[in-house]
Each structure stands twice: as C-alpha cells, then as structure tokens.
Scaffold this active site. Structure first.
Site: not given
Ligand code: BGC
Length: 371
Positions: A133, A207, A336
């Site tokens: 991310h 998210h 997402e």
């Molecule tokens: C991911 C998870 C991750 C989370 C973070 C999601 O988008 O797929 O693996 O732990 O985000 O909070």
C-alpha cells in the site's frame, strides 16, 4: 457530527471556499470544517457531502479518507456503513487504512523492488520483506489539498497530491488527483487521475471497510463478484502469477454467497485479488453486496481489471472505533478495485506502468440501494 463551520457553494455561481452558501433548493450540500492537525502541525479539514436523498459522506484531507458514510436502510433509517475513528489522532496513531486512498501502489510488491527499463528500484519494505500500500508513508498518511468541484447532479470534492520523485523509492514526480462525488442517484464515485515525469508503477485504490449493517460482523452479508478467476497467492500474499478459475472453489462468487459460508475453507480468510470479467476495458459491474437484515445493497462498478476482496481478517479486537465499537475479525470487508498485486514483477499481468505524456485514469462507482 453537527456544527460544520463552512458551507460551500456548488450551485449556479462560482465556487468560493467558505462563502457560506448552499445549493439553491436542490437539497445537496457541501460543508467544510477544521479537523485538527497532524503531528507536524499541518491543518486537516473534513468535507461533508450530502445528497438530496439522505446520503452523507465525510471525507478528510489526511489520506483523502472517508471518515463516515451514512446510507439509509430499507425503512429509511440512516446508518454509518464504514469503519473508522471519530478523531484524527486515532487515524494518525493506528489505522489499517480505514477509508483512505492507497498509493502510489495499492497492494503488495514482492521483496519491495522491481525493475523498469533496465533499472532496479528499491521500495520501502513495510510488510515483512514486501512493500504494501505505497510504503511506510503512503498516500493514506499524507495531507491532500482539497477543493469543492461543481457537478450537475452531485456534490464533489477534489483531492490533490504531489508525490515527489524518490518518495518511498518510486521514480518520478507523480501528480495525483482524486475526486469523490456523491450523486443524487445514490452513487459515491471515486475518479482518479495521475501524470508523471518519469516512468513509474501506479495503482490507486480506496480502502473503506464496509459493514452494511452498521454493526456486528459481515459474515452474513451476501456477496457476488463478477470474476471467473482469481490470482492465488504464496504465504506472503504475493500472487504466484497463476490466473486460476474460481469454479468449484470457495472463491466462486459468480452467484451470491454469504461471506461466511465457505470462509473456513480459505486459510486466513479472504484476502485475494479477483480477475474481473470486465477486464478493465470499460466501466463494468465488479461486485454486489447485500445485507439481508437492513436491506442495504452496494454495487461496485469499476474500470479496473481487478478487485481485492479482503474480509477484515487482521482485525483482532484491539481497535475501538466510532462509538466505542470494538472491531473484531470480520467486522468489515474491503473491495479494493485495482490492477493485480505485484504487477511490476509479473510480466503476464496487465501493466501498471505510467509513462510521461500519458494520463492514468481510473473510475470506481459505489451504487447504493435497498432490497
Ligand atoms: C490487504 C491486507 C492488509 C490490509 C491492511 C488489505 O488491502 O489485502 O492483506 O492486511 O489491507 O489493513
């Protein structure tokens, strides 16, 4: 939350931040309020978008984050359907990306590195040895500049951010804009644009952790995903590169199943990228979620080829969110919209490389109704 300071014009005349005017008779409204300061003293603001049918989204400039999203149930009673906090300081202290914009690259890049045009790039490793991310300080942890935008049948705010050459290891100055727009057709649209001065991977997403009931868990929500295949992952959640048919697996959501029905058969819970039928060619239906209790229904339409379905597996009861609610495992789910994880290292996946002179564009629509 009551008592917003500034009402902003979105109607017939020019936009004037803080002008104290609302839209003439349409029932739509944008209000802006101070929302505290980051640890380095940067002021954060929050915008409340209200449409003519009772939907209301509050979005702050820190992370361009949706802080609350109030949507009516089948009886007309509104409820907040996203997880998060009441105060900015909690977002700064510890947020698993609640409601934020994620970038420069949403999802994982294996071993925090990639090669592009013969050059190796090293990214920040913030998920074991991998990059997740956008890194240590991704787009979810920066303060965006915001301005209200005039639209015909909607209230909208544009968030702008300049991600500098070298930020978190990425090449190129990336100019990003994200417009959140709430229409009178009960759609929350997120449209993304970016340009760069050096070739770079870009994969922006949103998210929010949704819970259409506004309380409890999401295992009873019914989910449909328009995907005939998914991308299986290794133990570090990096795709193996295979595109595997969902037929006969717990990943087959081509017809609706509750999230909980087969989750025990998926180690760790759902945290996978689905390969959408639409293929990223045009705006297409990606998923539909129904909460049978409240009747709230959300459809997600996107121009992206993939969607990460994450069933809130890492929520473990250590976070108390809005109204003191304890977020236990599966208290919310994320869908997402995105290009596939680790695309910069997977030549077989659709490319995520943005080059100078080209414009990255992506659109995701959240369409709300009741059943
Ligand atoms: C991911 C998870 C991750 C989370 C973070 C999601 O988008 O797929 O693996 O732990 O985000 O909070």
């Amino acid at each position: 939350m009551k008592g917003f300071g500034k009402r902003l014009l979105t109607g017939a005349t020019a936009l004037a931040a803080g002008a104290g005017i609302s839209m003439g008779g349409s029932g739509m409204d944008i209000e802006r309020q101070a929302f505290g300061r980051t640890t380095d003293g940067t002021a954060v603001e929050i915008y409340a978008l209200t449409n003519a049918r009772g939907l209301r989204a509050r979005i702050m400039t820190y992370g361009a984050t949706v802080v609350s999203l109030e949507v009516p149930d089948r009886t007309g009673k509104t409820g907040d359907i996203v997880l998060g906090y009441e105060a900015l300081e909690d977002y700064i202290k510890n947020s698993p990306y609640f409601g934020s914009i994620v970038g420069r690259y949403g999802n994982r890049i294996a071993k925090a590195g990639f090669e592009l045009d013969g050059k190796a790039y090293k990214l920040a490793a913030n998920n074991g040895e991998n990059h997740l991310h956008g890194g240590i300080k991704g787009f979810d942890k920066v303060v965006w500049k915001a301005e209200p935008v005039r639209e015909e049948n909607a209230v909208a705010v544009r968030f702008n951010y300049l991600s500098r050459d070298g930020e978190e290891g990425y090449p190129g100055n990336l100019t990003v804009s994200v417009v959140y727009s709430l229409s009178n057709d009960n759609e929350l649209n997120i449209s993304y644009k970016a340009t760069t001065d050096k070739a770079t991977p870009v994969n922006l997403t949103h998210h929010s952790y949704f819970n259409l009931a506004g309380e409890g868990g999401v295992l009873g929500h019914e989910l449909m995903i328009s995907a005939d295949a998914y991308t299986p992952v290794d133990p570090g959640l990096i795709p193996t590169g295979e595109i595997r048919p969902v037929t006969g697996t717990p990943f087959d959501f081509t017809s609706p199943h509750t999230i909980g029905e087969r989750i025990a058969r998926v180690e760790g819970g759902y945290d996978h990228n689905f390969v959408l039928r639409g293929g990223g060619r045009a705006l297409d239906l990606a998923a539909r979620v129904v909460d049978p209790k409240s009747g709230r229904t959300m459809e997600i339409w996107t121009t992206e080829p993939g969607v990460q379905f994450y069933s809130g597996n890492f929520l473990d009861g250590t976070i108390s969110g809005k109204g003191g609610r304890v977020y236990t495992k599966h208290a919310g789910f994320c869908l997402e919209t995105q290009h596939f994880p680790d695309s910069p290292n997977k030549p077989g996946f659709p490319s995520t490389i943005l080059r100078p002179g080209r414009v990255y564009k992506s659109l995701t629509v959240h369409k709300f109704s009741t059943k």
